[in-house]
Design an enzyme around this catalytic site. Structure first.
Site, short mmCIF file in Angstrom:
data_model
loop_
_atom_site.label_atom_id
_atom_site.label_comp_id
_atom_site.label_asym_id
_atom_site.label_seq_id
_atom_site.Cartn_x
_atom_site.Cartn_y
_atom_site.Cartn_z
N ASP A 31 0.85 -1.19 0.00
CA ASP A 31 0.00 0.00 0.00
C ASP A 31 0.89 1.24 0.00
OD1 ASP A 31 -3.27 -0.04 0.94
OD2 ASP A 31 -2.28 1.90 0.63
N ASN A 32 0.38 2.34 -0.55
CA ASN A 32 1.12 3.62 -0.47
C ASN A 32 0.33 4.67 0.32
OD1 ASN A 32 -0.91 4.19 -2.25
ND2 ASN A 32 0.37 5.33 -3.70
N THR A 144 -15.73 -3.45 -11.31
CA THR A 144 -16.94 -2.93 -10.68
C THR A 144 -18.18 -3.21 -11.53
OG1 THR A 144 -18.08 -0.87 -10.08
CG2 THR A 144 -16.32 -0.66 -11.65
N SER A 179 -18.55 7.30 -14.58
CA SER A 179 -17.58 8.29 -14.06
C SER A 179 -16.22 7.93 -14.66
CB SER A 179 -17.50 8.24 -12.53
OG SER A 179 -16.82 7.06 -12.12
N TYR A 181 -13.66 7.31 -13.03
CA TYR A 181 -13.21 6.15 -12.23
C TYR A 181 -13.75 4.85 -12.81
CZ TYR A 181 -14.12 2.37 -9.07
OH TYR A 181 -14.26 1.09 -8.58
N HIS A 182 -15.09 4.80 -13.04
CA HIS A 182 -15.68 3.55 -13.52
C HIS A 182 -15.11 3.18 -14.89
CE1 HIS A 182 -18.80 4.40 -10.36
NE2 HIS A 182 -18.83 3.09 -10.30
N LYS A 185 -11.95 1.10 -14.89
CA LYS A 185 -12.14 -0.33 -14.65
C LYS A 185 -12.53 -1.05 -15.95
CE LYS A 185 -11.63 -0.25 -10.08
NZ LYS A 185 -10.93 -1.17 -9.20
N VAL A 237 -22.85 4.83 -0.43
CA VAL A 237 -24.18 5.29 -0.08
C VAL A 237 -24.73 4.73 1.24
CG1 VAL A 237 -25.31 3.64 -1.66
CG2 VAL A 237 -26.50 5.69 -0.99
N ASN A 239 -23.19 3.14 3.70
CA ASN A 239 -22.33 3.50 4.83
C ASN A 239 -22.60 4.94 5.27
OD1 ASN A 239 -21.28 0.97 4.60
ND2 ASN A 239 -19.21 1.58 4.01
N ARG A 240 -22.82 5.81 4.29
CA ARG A 240 -23.14 7.20 4.61
C ARG A 240 -24.50 7.29 5.30
NH1 ARG A 240 -21.50 11.67 2.03
NH2 ARG A 240 -23.48 12.20 1.03
N THR A 252 -29.52 11.16 2.79
CA THR A 252 -29.55 11.94 1.54
C THR A 252 -29.63 11.13 0.25
OG1 THR A 252 -27.13 11.88 1.58
CG2 THR A 252 -28.19 13.84 2.54
N TYR A 254 -29.91 10.92 -3.53
CA TYR A 254 -29.68 11.94 -4.55
C TYR A 254 -30.82 11.90 -5.57
CZ TYR A 254 -24.75 12.22 -2.93
OH TYR A 254 -23.60 12.37 -2.21
N ARG A 326 -24.64 14.02 -9.47
CA ARG A 326 -24.11 13.17 -10.55
C ARG A 326 -24.99 13.25 -11.78
NH1 ARG A 326 -21.85 7.80 -7.46
NH2 ARG A 326 -21.21 8.90 -5.57
N1 USQ Z 1 -26.01 8.12 -3.61
C1 USQ Z 1 -27.07 8.75 -3.00
N2 USQ Z 1 -26.84 9.42 -1.84
C2 USQ Z 1 -25.60 9.51 -1.27
C3 USQ Z 1 -24.53 8.86 -1.90
C4 USQ Z 1 -24.77 8.19 -3.08
O1 USQ Z 1 -28.21 8.68 -3.46
O2 USQ Z 1 -25.47 10.16 -0.21
C5 USQ Z 1 -26.26 7.35 -4.84
C6 USQ Z 1 -25.39 7.73 -6.02
O3 USQ Z 1 -25.94 8.81 -6.74
C7 USQ Z 1 -25.36 6.44 -6.81
C8 USQ Z 1 -25.48 5.36 -5.76
O4 USQ Z 1 -25.93 6.00 -4.57
O5 USQ Z 1 -26.47 6.36 -7.66
C9 USQ Z 1 -24.17 4.65 -5.46
O6 USQ Z 1 -23.20 5.62 -5.12
P1 USQ Z 1 -21.94 5.25 -4.21
O7 USQ Z 1 -21.18 6.49 -3.93
O8 USQ Z 1 -22.37 4.43 -3.06
O9 USQ Z 1 -21.16 4.23 -5.16
P2 USQ Z 1 -20.35 4.44 -6.50
O10 USQ Z 1 -19.97 5.85 -6.73
O11 USQ Z 1 -21.12 3.76 -7.59
O12 USQ Z 1 -19.01 3.65 -6.22
C10 USQ Z 1 -18.91 2.64 -5.21
C11 USQ Z 1 -17.43 2.48 -4.87
C12 USQ Z 1 -16.69 2.00 -6.10
C13 USQ Z 1 -17.34 0.73 -6.63
C14 USQ Z 1 -18.81 0.96 -6.89
C15 USQ Z 1 -19.56 -0.31 -7.25
O13 USQ Z 1 -16.90 3.72 -4.41
O14 USQ Z 1 -15.32 1.79 -5.76
O15 USQ Z 1 -16.70 0.35 -7.82
O16 USQ Z 1 -19.45 1.44 -5.69
S1 USQ Z 1 -20.87 0.02 -8.38
O17 USQ Z 1 -21.71 1.07 -7.83
O18 USQ Z 1 -21.59 -1.21 -8.58
O19 USQ Z 1 -20.26 0.50 -9.59
#
Ligand code: USQ
Length: 386
Positions: A31-32, A144, A179, A181-182, A185, A237, A239-240, A252, A254, A326
């Site tokens: 890890d870094n 992902t 994104s 990021y996505h 992958k 999401v 966890n938040r 929240t 979105y 987003r």
């Molecule tokens: N979202 C909300 N409210 C929030 C936070 C997020 O409604 O407070 C929504 C976002 O708009 C999105 C969804 O929840 O539609 C998922 O967002 P996220 O931040 O939980 O997840 P995401 O950005 O998609 O990325 C996370 C990880 C990433 C992994 C991915 C799997 O950070 O590393 O690759 O989940 S997946 O979503 O299947 O692509």
């Protein structure tokens, strides 16, 4: 089995190390500390307390897990990657060491470039280092579910049969990420498929959904927490939502909140990765696992958190829809297949409600710490100017 975990300091990396060591595997890790630094930059930190790597390794030893060999360095540096593959000579290497935040990659050009270059180069370094220094090593790479996007048809595991203009083929399913990021992958998956085709490397490409949870069994037993992020850039999401509920902040969703994704508990994530390691692909095989338990909408998760928190803690929680930072569909069809891991024995251990209750109970012990981070919760990163 000798397993090298790239990204061993992270949310999944640390948990996987605990699980594999408990199972009796020999584990090394690299890890870094990129995530620790970048989380600090947005004024946040892990909501659950975690020690330094040196402290974590000492605690592992004193808790009877044994010795973790640790390499500090950046896997996007080819010399470092070659050195650790040569020294560790692993049976399997798990690549979790990529920049993992969609919002981080959307902050601006610097962050987009950083994410693109480092993520893609790290996987290139890995396939070259394995080909040259340990060609029998199983590469287990974290991709992902977000690679697929949200198409209006079912999502298979990596490949599908297609008929076009009267001819048929079995091809990679089209990717449509949401994104920068996505997209990294997606590019990694293409590069892994190609490396497999030309050099016969054995690869498992894991399309993982959104992971949630404060604990796996080994964490519950020892208190050796893994990191847990809740800020708008690094927190995911559910966890938040749990952190918002216990600290009295609004939950929240979105936009409309109909966004639907595949989700799985942290416990299942490490279980699935261990299953993939213990059931490696055949020589020269490239396989894809869609790794999630069930699909849920963001609205459904918000409602479950609110209901469980109010029932179990006797306090009220508020759901507040906020403008979506987003660019994504807020109401859509979503039907991905996840059969490959089930065929190897994966069954989810706990229900969503049980896991949410554990999360709320664990987080409840750290409410003052979470409240200190409350300024980092509301979105400040936008896919396009609001
Ligand atoms: N979202 C909300 N409210 C929030 C936070 C997020 O409604 O407070 C929504 C976002 O708009 C999105 C969804 O929840 O539609 C998922 O967002 P996220 O931040 O939980 O997840 P995401 O950005 O998609 O990325 C996370 C990880 C990433 C992994 C991915 C799997 O950070 O590393 O690759 O989940 S997946 O979503 O299947 O692509």
């Amino acid at each position: 089995m000798k397993v090298l975990i790239l990204g061993v300091d992270g949310y999944i990396g640390w948990s996987l190390a605990l699980r594999l060591m408990k199972m009796g595997h020999t584990v090394s890790g690299a890890d870094n500390f990129f995530t620790r630094r970048r989380v600090r930059e947005v004024g946040s930190e892990s909501a659950l307390p975690i020690g330094t790597m040196a402290g974590r390794i000492r605690e592992l030893e004193s808790s009877g897990f044994g010795d973790l060999e640790f390499f500090r360095g950046d896997v996007s540096n080819a010399d470092f990657m070659y050195r650790i593959i040569r020294e560790a000579q692993p049976d399997a290497v798990v690549h979790l060491a990529e920049q993992r935040s969609a919002p981080y990659s959307m902050i601006g050009l610097k962050q987009a470039t950083d994410t693109m270059v480092k993520n893609i180069v790290s996987t290139l370094n890995l396939v070259y280092a394995v080909k040259d220094a340990a060609p029998d090593t199983h590469i287990l790479k974290l991709g992902t579910m977000g690679e697929y996007g949200t198409p209006n048809i079912d999502i298979p595991e990596g490949f599908f049969d297609i008929e076009y203009n009267g001819r048929k083929d079995h091809l990679p399913f089209p990717k449509n990420a949401g994104s920068w990021y996505h997209w990294t992958k997606v590019h990694d998956s293409n590069n892994l498929m190609f490396a497999n085709r030309v050099w016969n490397l054995s690869v498992t490409d894991v399309m993982q959904g959104v992971v949630y949870g404060t604990r796996i069994d080994e964490i519950a037993e020892t208190g050796l927490y893994t990191r847990y992020d809740i800020d708008e850039v690094w927190g995911t999401v559910l966890n938040r939502f749990c952190a918002q509920a216990v600290s009295g902040l609004p939950i929240t969703p979105y936009g409309e909140g109909g966004q639907t994704r595949g989700f799985l508990p942290l416990e299942d994530s490490v279980t699935c990765l261990a299953i993939a390691l213990e059931n490696p692909p055949g020589d020269g095989e490239y396989r894809v696992f869609n790794q999630f338990d069930k699909a849920y909408s963001v609205n459904y998760l918000a409602e479950r958190v609110k209901e469980i928190y109010e029932r179990e803690f006797g306090k009220s929680a508020e759901i507040r829809h906020i403008d979506n930072p987003r660019v994504e569909r807020e109401s859509h069809y979503y039907h991905p297949v996840n059969e490959n891991l089930k065929k190897l024995g994966y069954r989810s251990k706990r229900t969503l409600d049980e896991e949410i209750l554990h999360m709320l109970q664990d987080l409840q012990q750290f409410v003052p710490r979470i409240r200190k981070l409350s300024g980092t919760i509301m979105p400040r990163t936008f896919w396009k100017a609001p």
